[in-house]
Each structure stands twice: as structure tokens, then as C-alpha cells.
Design a protein around this motif. Structure first.
Motif, PDB file in Angstrom:
ATOM      1  N   TYR A  83      -3.699   6.512  -8.214  1.00 32.50           N
ATOM      2  CA  TYR A  83      -5.201   6.979  -7.948  1.00 32.50           C
ATOM      3  C   TYR A  83      -5.581   8.218  -8.886  1.00 32.50           C
ATOM      4  CZ  TYR A  83      -1.268   9.316  -5.433  1.00 32.50           C
ATOM      5  OH  TYR A  83       0.118   9.510  -5.134  1.00 32.50           O
ATOM      6  N   TYR A  84      -6.796   8.598  -8.650  1.00 37.56           N
ATOM      7  CA  TYR A  84      -7.312   9.640  -9.696  1.00 37.56           C
ATOM      8  C   TYR A  84      -7.629  10.942  -8.993  1.00 37.56           C
ATOM      9  CZ  TYR A  84     -10.322  11.916 -13.072  1.00 37.56           C
ATOM     10  OH  TYR A  84     -11.112  12.809 -13.873  1.00 37.56           O
ATOM     11  N   ASP A  85      -7.023  12.160  -9.338  1.00 30.50           N
ATOM     12  CA  ASP A  85      -7.660  13.341  -9.212  1.00 30.50           C
ATOM     13  C   ASP A  85      -7.244  13.500  -7.794  1.00 30.50           C
ATOM     14  OD1 ASP A  85      -8.342  16.058  -9.623  1.00 30.50           O
ATOM     15  OD2 ASP A  85     -10.567  15.621  -8.980  1.00 30.50           O
ATOM     16  N   ASP A  86      -5.956  13.104  -7.186  1.00 34.00           N
ATOM     17  CA  ASP A  86      -5.595  13.129  -5.830  1.00 34.00           C
ATOM     18  C   ASP A  86      -6.622  12.510  -4.784  1.00 34.00           C
ATOM     19  OD1 ASP A  86      -3.011  14.612  -6.470  1.00 34.00           O
ATOM     20  OD2 ASP A  86      -4.551  16.560  -6.328  1.00 34.00           O
ATOM     21  N   LYS A  87      -7.586  11.516  -5.326  1.00 28.31           N
ATOM     22  CA  LYS A  87      -8.429  10.858  -4.436  1.00 28.31           C
ATOM     23  C   LYS A  87      -7.813   9.532  -4.122  1.00 28.31           C
ATOM     24  CE  LYS A  87     -12.894  13.065  -5.285  1.00 28.31           C
ATOM     25  NZ  LYS A  87     -12.694  13.992  -6.361  1.00 28.31           N
ATOM     26  N   ASP A  91     -11.966   6.477  -1.022  1.00 31.91           N
ATOM     27  CA  ASP A  91     -12.984   7.509  -0.910  1.00 31.91           C
ATOM     28  C   ASP A  91     -14.114   6.927  -1.577  1.00 31.91           C
ATOM     29  OD1 ASP A  91     -14.724   9.803  -2.282  1.00 31.91           O
ATOM     30  OD2 ASP A  91     -12.781  10.986  -1.717  1.00 31.91           O
ATOM     31  N   PHE A  93     -16.487   7.807  -3.309  1.00 34.51           N
ATOM     32  CA  PHE A  93     -16.546   8.154  -4.747  1.00 34.51           C
ATOM     33  C   PHE A  93     -16.464   7.024  -5.667  1.00 34.51           C
ATOM     34  CE2 PHE A  93     -14.492   9.525  -8.637  1.00 34.51           C
ATOM     35  CZ  PHE A  93     -15.438  10.298  -9.190  1.00 34.51           C
ATOM     36  N   TYR A  94     -15.479   6.123  -5.271  1.00 35.36           N
ATOM     37  CA  TYR A  94     -15.127   4.884  -6.000  1.00 35.36           C
ATOM     38  C   TYR A  94     -16.043   3.656  -5.915  1.00 35.36           C
ATOM     39  CZ  TYR A  94     -11.119   7.794  -7.005  1.00 35.36           C
ATOM     40  OH  TYR A  94     -10.155   8.487  -7.452  1.00 35.36           O
ATOM     41  N   GLN A 151      -2.096   2.758   0.272  1.00 39.14           N
ATOM     42  CA  GLN A 151      -3.338   2.984  -0.264  1.00 39.14           C
ATOM     43  C   GLN A 151      -4.267   1.685   0.244  1.00 39.14           C
ATOM     44  OE1 GLN A 151      -6.003   4.410  -4.128  1.00 39.14           O
ATOM     45  NE2 GLN A 151      -3.847   4.091  -4.440  1.00 39.14           N
ATOM     46  N   SER A 158     -11.082   1.991   5.685  1.00 41.49           N
ATOM     47  CA  SER A 158     -12.271   2.372   5.447  1.00 41.49           C
ATOM     48  C   SER A 158     -13.477   1.460   5.487  1.00 41.49           C
ATOM     49  CB  SER A 158     -12.115   2.935   3.783  1.00 41.49           C
ATOM     50  OG  SER A 158     -12.202   1.784   2.914  1.00 41.49           O
TER      51      SER A 158
END
Length: 250
Positions: A83-87, A91, A93-94, A151, A158
Motif C-alpha cells: 500500500y502507499y502512505d499507510d492507505k 481508500d 483515493f485510489y 487488504q 468497500s
């Protein structure tokens, strides 16, 4: 490849790809990496394919790079690590990355990555074993597989696959522990969410799994039972594993 009757190999970059760098550098580096990969494939285009690297810290740029890599460079999809930047990737965002993968009808291959230090310290370090044992326990021995499995379940919860029903995800290592708990999740977790399909049905529809060189008969039988042969793919995880006797196993 010839020695092990492998007709075509899909190549990808390892954990130290530019994916998780700051977009100020990862966008250009990902383009360079994908161009280099395409050049390597071009030496034997009948034998090689490739997974693109994406600058996931800028999802819009990542979506554009995925489109370029597929349409202009002939790559087969993308590989994403951790994952990126703890996300986690559930999320919102992706979302552009998943939307573009569905639009292009190419899969995203999710590979484990090193887990955060605080999680490693909490679960995998102990007074009764060595630092090497703790490192392996937190990594390829258990931790990063469970981490990626969590994940993948988060993606389902989600509603990602309700929004993108034709999105295809690949995971290795026999599904990163998810297939053995599908029915239990339906029985418990599934009662708490409102999805178009059950957790297990979503997984069976949208996920494909590979052994990643873990050629164990019990795992094969479980995978065949849970997702069927049409969602099972071949992977030797070379060079981390060196294939021997694989055709006999299958």
C-alpha cells in the motif's frame, strides 16, 4: 523457461519498484521502468509479457500510465505492492486506478510488501526466537501474506466490485490466506455489510490466484474447490523460487 515447458512469462518488478516514491519522482521513474520492461519484452515478444509499474501516490497519473503501458507498450496489466502512505487500496483515493483497469479490461496483480514496523513488533517479535526468525515470520513466513489477504477483503467490503463488477484482481501464494475463510466470512462478516453479492461469490467472480512457487497439493485442492480451475493461474515466482518438477505436480 524451455527446461520447464514455460511458453510465456509475464515479468514484473520486485518490491523496490518506484511505486511508493513521492509522485514528484515516481511518475517519471515509472514511465522509465515501463519503457525498459517493454524493451526487454521486445527482445522475445513471443515469450515475454509484463506488468506495469504505477505511481500510485498520484492515482490520476497512475491511471494515465496504466493506459499508456497497455495501449502503447503492450503490457498486460499492472503489479501493485502493498500500500502507499499507510492507505489501504480500499481508500476512495485510489478509485481512478481501478476504474481504468476495468475500462482497459486488464488485471491488477497485488503482491505482498514489508509490513509496518509497529505491526511487526506487536505480532512477530518474541523473546523465544531470533531476529532472523522474527523477520521471516513477519514476511514470507506469514505476516505479509496475511497483511495482503486483509487488504483484499477490505476491497470487497468497500463495495469496489459492486462499482466495478468487471474488475479482475490477481493474488499469489494461493490467494494470501483468503480462500480458506470464505464461508466463515459469509457466515459472520457478510451479515454486517450490504453488497450486491456475498463475500465469497465476489471473490470467486473477481479474483484469480496463483501458487507463486508454493507447489503444495493441499493448497491446490483447496484452490480448485473454492475458485475452480478457470480462476487458477500458473506462477513460479522466479527467481525467488526455481521451478523443478512442476509439470509433474500439475
Amino acid at each position: 523457461m524451455d527446461a520447464n515447458q514455460i511458453d510465456m512469462q509475464i515479468m514484473g518488478y520486485g518490491d523496490n519498484s518506484p511505486q511508493n516514491l513521492d509522485p514528484k519522482v515516481s511518475i517519471d521513474l515509472s514511465r522509465m521502468a515501463n519503457d525498459d520492461l517493454a524493451a526487454a519484452i521486445a527482445t522475445h515478444p513471443d515469450r515475454f509479457g509484463g506488468w506495469a509499474v504505477l505511481p500510485v501516490g498520484d492515482p490520476e497519473a497512475a491511471a494515465l500510465e496504466l493506459e499508456r503501458a497497455v495501449k502503447e507498450k503492450g503490457l498486460q496489466g499492472a503489479m501493485i505492492h502493498g500500500y502507499y502512505d499507510d492507505k489501504f487500496f480500499d481508500d476512495p483515493f485510489y478509485e481512478p486506478i481501478f476504474a481504468k483497469a476495468e475500462e482497459l479490461d486488464v488485471p491488477l496483480y497485488f503482491h505482498p510488501a514489508v509490513i509496518p514496523q509497529d505491526i511487526s513488533e506487536h505480532y512477530y517479535q518474541g523473546a523465544g526466537w531470533s531476529e532472523l526468525t522474527a523477520f521471516t515470520f513477519a514476511g514470507a513466513g506469514w505476516g505479509w501474506h496475511e497483511d495482503l489477504g486483509v487488504q483484499m477483503i477490505r476491497l470487497i467490503l468497500s463495495g469496489l466490485f459492486d462499482r466495478h463488477p468487471n474488475l479482475h484482481i490477481i493474488t499469489g501464494h494461493w490467494g494470501e490466506m483468503v480462500p480458506n475463510f470464505l464461508e466463515r466470512m459469509d457466515q459472520t462478516l457478510g451479515l454486517t455489510v450490504h453488497l450486491d453479492r456475498s463475500i465469497s461469490q465476489t471473490y470467486k467472480d473477481n479474483f484469480y490466484i496463483t501458487p507463486s512457487g508454493m507447489f503444495f497439493d493441499a493448497q491446490l485442492q483447496l484452490a480448485m474447490t473454492e475458485v475452480g480451475s478457470d480462476h487458477l493461474m500458473y506462477s513460479v515466482d522466479y527467481p525467488y523460487n526455481h521451478p523443478t518438477g512442476i509439470t509433474t505436480f500439475f
